[in-house]
Design a protein around this motif. Structure first.
Motif, PDB file in Angstrom:
ATOM      1  N   PHE A  15       0.830  -1.197   0.000  1.00 29.58           N
ATOM      2  CA  PHE A  15       0.000   0.000   0.000  1.00 29.58           C
ATOM      3  C   PHE A  15       0.869   1.254   0.000  1.00 29.58           C
ATOM      4  O   PHE A  15       0.668   2.163  -0.804  1.00 29.58           O
ATOM      5  N   TYR A  16       1.855   1.329   0.898  1.00 31.05           N
ATOM      6  CA  TYR A  16       2.732   2.504   0.959  1.00 31.05           C
ATOM      7  C   TYR A  16       3.526   2.659  -0.330  1.00 31.05           C
ATOM      8  O   TYR A  16       3.721   3.758  -0.837  1.00 31.05           O
ATOM      9  N   HIS A  17       3.996   1.557  -0.845  1.00 28.62           N
ATOM     10  CA  HIS A  17       4.786   1.563  -2.080  1.00 28.62           C
ATOM     11  C   HIS A  17       3.954   2.138  -3.235  1.00 28.62           C
ATOM     12  O   HIS A  17       4.383   3.070  -3.908  1.00 28.62           O
ATOM     13  N   THR A  18       2.771   1.584  -3.449  1.00 24.10           N
ATOM     14  CA  THR A  18       1.953   2.039  -4.575  1.00 24.10           C
ATOM     15  C   THR A  18       1.342   3.412  -4.331  1.00 24.10           C
ATOM     16  O   THR A  18       1.054   4.134  -5.288  1.00 24.10           O
ATOM     17  N   SER A  19       1.177   3.825  -3.075  1.00 28.02           N
ATOM     18  CA  SER A  19       0.638   5.156  -2.772  1.00 28.02           C
ATOM     19  C   SER A  19       1.594   6.266  -3.195  1.00 28.02           C
ATOM     20  O   SER A  19       1.177   7.405  -3.379  1.00 28.02           O
ATOM     21  N   SER A  20       2.850   5.948  -3.347  1.00 24.40           N
ATOM     22  CA  SER A  20       3.832   6.965  -3.732  1.00 24.40           C
ATOM     23  C   SER A  20       4.089   6.976  -5.240  1.00 24.40           C
ATOM     24  O   SER A  20       4.959   7.685  -5.707  1.00 24.40           O
ATOM     25  N   MET A  32      10.215   2.785  -8.686  1.00 25.44           N
ATOM     26  CA  MET A  32      10.624   2.244  -7.392  1.00 25.44           C
ATOM     27  C   MET A  32      11.522   1.025  -7.518  1.00 25.44           C
ATOM     28  O   MET A  32      11.978   0.500  -6.515  1.00 25.44           O
ATOM     29  N   ASN A  33      11.757   0.573  -8.728  1.00 22.79           N
ATOM     30  CA  ASN A  33      12.498  -0.657  -8.930  1.00 22.79           C
ATOM     31  C   ASN A  33      13.544  -0.457 -10.018  1.00 22.79           C
ATOM     32  O   ASN A  33      13.229  -0.515 -11.204  1.00 22.79           O
ATOM     33  N   PRO A  34      14.800  -0.230  -9.632  1.00 25.51           N
ATOM     34  CA  PRO A  34      15.838   0.017 -10.635  1.00 25.51           C
ATOM     35  C   PRO A  34      16.136  -1.193 -11.518  1.00 25.51           C
ATOM     36  O   PRO A  34      16.775  -1.059 -12.548  1.00 25.51           O
ATOM     37  N   ILE A  43      21.844  -0.284 -13.705  1.00 29.99           N
ATOM     38  CA  ILE A  43      22.876  -0.734 -12.771  1.00 29.99           C
ATOM     39  C   ILE A  43      24.173   0.045 -12.976  1.00 29.99           C
ATOM     40  O   ILE A  43      24.955   0.233 -12.059  1.00 29.99           O
ATOM     41  N   ARG A  44      24.374   0.563 -14.168  1.00 31.75           N
ATOM     42  CA  ARG A  44      25.566   1.377 -14.460  1.00 31.75           C
ATOM     43  C   ARG A  44      25.544   2.708 -13.706  1.00 31.75           C
ATOM     44  O   ARG A  44      26.568   3.341 -13.538  1.00 31.75           O
ATOM     45  N   ASP A  45      24.359   3.138 -13.258  1.00 35.86           N
ATOM     46  CA  ASP A  45      24.218   4.407 -12.545  1.00 35.86           C
ATOM     47  C   ASP A  45      24.585   4.300 -11.068  1.00 35.86           C
ATOM     48  O   ASP A  45      24.687   5.313 -10.386  1.00 35.86           O
ATOM     49  N   VAL A  46      24.764   3.087 -10.583  1.00 38.46           N
ATOM     50  CA  VAL A  46      25.106   2.903  -9.170  1.00 38.46           C
ATOM     51  C   VAL A  46      26.570   3.271  -8.969  1.00 38.46           C
ATOM     52  O   VAL A  46      27.451   2.713  -9.621  1.00 38.46           O
ATOM     53  N   PRO A  47      26.860   4.230  -8.095  1.00 36.81           N
ATOM     54  CA  PRO A  47      28.257   4.629  -7.880  1.00 36.81           C
ATOM     55  C   PRO A  47      29.109   3.452  -7.393  1.00 36.81           C
ATOM     56  O   PRO A  47      28.602   2.537  -6.744  1.00 36.81           O
ATOM     57  N   GLY A  64      13.104  -8.331  -4.711  1.00 33.80           N
ATOM     58  CA  GLY A  64      13.738  -7.211  -5.408  1.00 33.80           C
ATOM     59  C   GLY A  64      15.113  -6.906  -4.856  1.00 33.80           C
ATOM     60  O   GLY A  64      16.045  -6.603  -5.611  1.00 33.80           O
ATOM     61  N   ALA A  65      15.267  -6.992  -3.538  1.00 31.72           N
ATOM     62  CA  ALA A  65      16.570  -6.741  -2.918  1.00 31.72           C
ATOM     63  C   ALA A  65      17.580  -7.795  -3.359  1.00 31.72           C
ATOM     64  O   ALA A  65      18.730  -7.477  -3.690  1.00 31.72           O
TER      65      ALA A  65
END
Length: 132
Positions: A15-20, A32-34, A43-47, A64-65
């Motif tokens: 609910f919180y995830h989709t509310s944003s 919300m999901n790279p 993934i190339r954008d991750v420092p 996802g993690a």
């Protein structure tokens, strides 16, 4: 206040995830999901910095993690093989068993697991901190 009810349920996290997100967007949306194929972030954008990802076995964000960690490790491993010495920063993953999302915010519900994740975070910070 009942600390046993303080852990977020999967339904509440979703609910919180989709509310944003924009109206009609579903859980796992590219914003919300790279790892989503339509995400503007790759993934190339991750420092190239050390990364610690902590997730709980009962967390709806666990899949996802895990995918993020696996993808980042594979990307960095491939980059190292193509250019030794590049993207050498570590990627660490801690999965806490038998608990849900944000369980560590209420350590009285799972003291051993909360202590373990705090210990992993403290160790990670100590290992990757630079002297002042």
């Amino acid at each position: 206040y009942d600390p046993a009810s303080a852990n977020l349920s999967n339904a509440r996290v979703q609910f919180y995830h989709t509310s944003s997100l924009p109206e009609g967007a579903r859980f796992g949306h590219p914003l919300m999901n790279p790892m989503h194929p339509e995400s503007s972030v790759t993934i190339r954008d991750v420092p190239d910095v050390p990364v610690l990802v902590a997730a709980a076995e009962g967390d709806p964000l666990l899949a996802g993690a895990t995918k993020y960690v696996d993808t980042l490790r594979l990307f960095r491993d491939n980059a190292r093989s193509e250019a030794p010495g590049s993207l050498a920063a570590s990627v660490e993953f801690v999965e806490s068993k038998g608990v849900g999302h944000c369980f560590h915010m209420f350590p009285e519900n799972a003291p051993d697991e909360a202590s373990a994740v705090r210990g992993a975070l403290t160790s990670f910070i100590s290992k990757h901190s630079y002297p002042n």
